[in-house]
Motif scaffolding. Structure first.
Motif, PDB file in Angstrom:
ATOM      1  N   PRO A   1     -18.148 -35.564 -20.300  1.00 31.13           N
ATOM      2  CA  PRO A   1     -18.141 -36.131 -21.660  1.00 31.13           C
ATOM      3  C   PRO A   1     -16.884 -36.993 -21.838  1.00 31.13           C
ATOM      4  CG  PRO A   1     -18.461 -33.748 -21.719  1.00 31.13           C
ATOM      5  CD  PRO A   1     -18.143 -34.104 -20.310  1.00 31.13           C
ATOM      6  N   ARG A   2     -16.969 -38.001 -22.645  1.00 32.23           N
ATOM      7  CA  ARG A   2     -15.839 -38.938 -22.835  1.00 32.23           C
ATOM      8  C   ARG A   2     -14.525 -38.214 -23.137  1.00 32.23           C
ATOM      9  NH1 ARG A   2     -16.954 -44.069 -22.445  1.00 32.23           N
ATOM     10  NH2 ARG A   2     -18.987 -44.896 -23.025  1.00 32.23           N
ATOM     11  N   THR A   3     -14.593 -37.169 -23.915  1.00 32.41           N
ATOM     12  CA  THR A   3     -13.369 -36.458 -24.309  1.00 32.41           C
ATOM     13  C   THR A   3     -12.699 -35.748 -23.121  1.00 32.41           C
ATOM     14  OG1 THR A   3     -14.673 -34.512 -24.928  1.00 32.41           O
ATOM     15  CG2 THR A   3     -14.144 -36.095 -26.686  1.00 32.41           C
ATOM     16  N   GLU A   4     -13.431 -35.564 -22.019  1.00 37.87           N
ATOM     17  CA  GLU A   4     -12.881 -34.878 -20.851  1.00 37.87           C
ATOM     18  C   GLU A   4     -12.601 -35.838 -19.686  1.00 37.87           C
ATOM     19  OE1 GLU A   4     -15.317 -31.508 -19.815  1.00 37.87           O
ATOM     20  OE2 GLU A   4     -15.395 -30.836 -21.895  1.00 37.87           O
TER      21      GLU A   4
ATOM     22  N   PRO B   1     -10.816 -27.703 -19.542  1.00 35.91           N
ATOM     23  CA  PRO B   1     -12.249 -27.551 -19.810  1.00 35.91           C
ATOM     24  C   PRO B   1     -13.008 -27.064 -18.563  1.00 35.91           C
ATOM     25  CG  PRO B   1     -11.449 -29.634 -20.706  1.00 35.91           C
ATOM     26  CD  PRO B   1     -10.335 -29.052 -19.883  1.00 35.91           C
ATOM     27  N   ALA B   2     -13.997 -26.216 -18.781  1.00 34.88           N
ATOM     28  CA  ALA B   2     -14.771 -25.622 -17.679  1.00 34.88           C
ATOM     29  C   ALA B   2     -15.414 -26.687 -16.792  1.00 34.88           C
ATOM     30  CB  ALA B   2     -15.840 -24.680 -18.239  1.00 34.88           C
ATOM     31  N   ARG B   3     -15.912 -27.760 -17.400  1.00 29.68           N
ATOM     32  CA  ARG B   3     -16.543 -28.821 -16.586  1.00 29.68           C
ATOM     33  C   ARG B   3     -15.543 -29.493 -15.661  1.00 29.68           C
ATOM     34  NH1 ARG B   3     -19.943 -29.644 -21.523  1.00 29.68           N
ATOM     35  NH2 ARG B   3     -17.996 -30.333 -22.428  1.00 29.68           N
TER      36      ARG B   3
END
Length: 167
Positions: free
Chosen positions: A33-36, A116-118
């Motif tokens: 996701p963009r935030t990550e 983050p997990a991703r």
């Protein structure tokens, strides 16, 4: 094989294995996701390291490959059964020792569990790719060392080898 021979072959294999790892990181990073999608750990880790005449991004790649080479040399020295399973496990061990060990202990980055997990998943998969490529590359280099690079390649010895072969 002498220990220094193992270290050198492992360093070459580790350096080379960092390319498919980087390719996996890049591909997986684009799917976050963009935030990550902020810079990946090699860039964050190398941010304050010297980079004479290089951009921060180029220096991050250089340090990333050098670290891969150093970790590959250690693998070749320490791990006796060098296959894809052990290489993959070693890749995950490098991730654990780095992102849950010395990197946060040195206050370079937060513990991996705080990311983050991703992103952690991306880095674990990338280390699996690296470890697999390391093991395969080291096996190939060991074969090249004993089969393709073991004889003298001087013209005189090559001529002698061909002459003896034709008798």
């Amino acid at each position: 094989m002498k220990p220094l021979d193992r270290i050198v072959l492992g360093a070459i294999a580790g350096f080379a294995a960092t390319l498919p790892m980087t390719m996996a990181m890049r591909g997986l990073h684009a799917r976050l996701p963009r935030t990550e999608r902020y810079p990946l750990p090699p860039r964050e880790i190398s941010e304050d390291l010297p980079r004479p005449g290089m951009s921060a991004a180029t220096a991050a790649l250089l340090y990333h490959f050098l670290y891969g080479g150093a970790a590959g040399g250690l693998y070749a020295l320490l791990v006796r059964r060098r296959d894809v399973v052990n290489g993959s496990a070693y890749g995950v061990a490098v991730w654990l020792a780095s992102y849950l060990g010395w990197i946060p202990a040195a206050s370079i980055l937060r513990f991996g569990t705080e990311h983050p997990a991703r992103r952690n998943g991306l880095m674990i998969v990338a280390h699996l790719v690296w470890g697999s490529a390391l093991a395969l590359g080291l096996e190939e280099l060991a074969g090249a060392r004993t089969e393709s690079f073991s004889r003298s390649t001087s013209p005189r010895s090559a001529l002698k080898d061909r002459t003896e072969f034709s008798r």
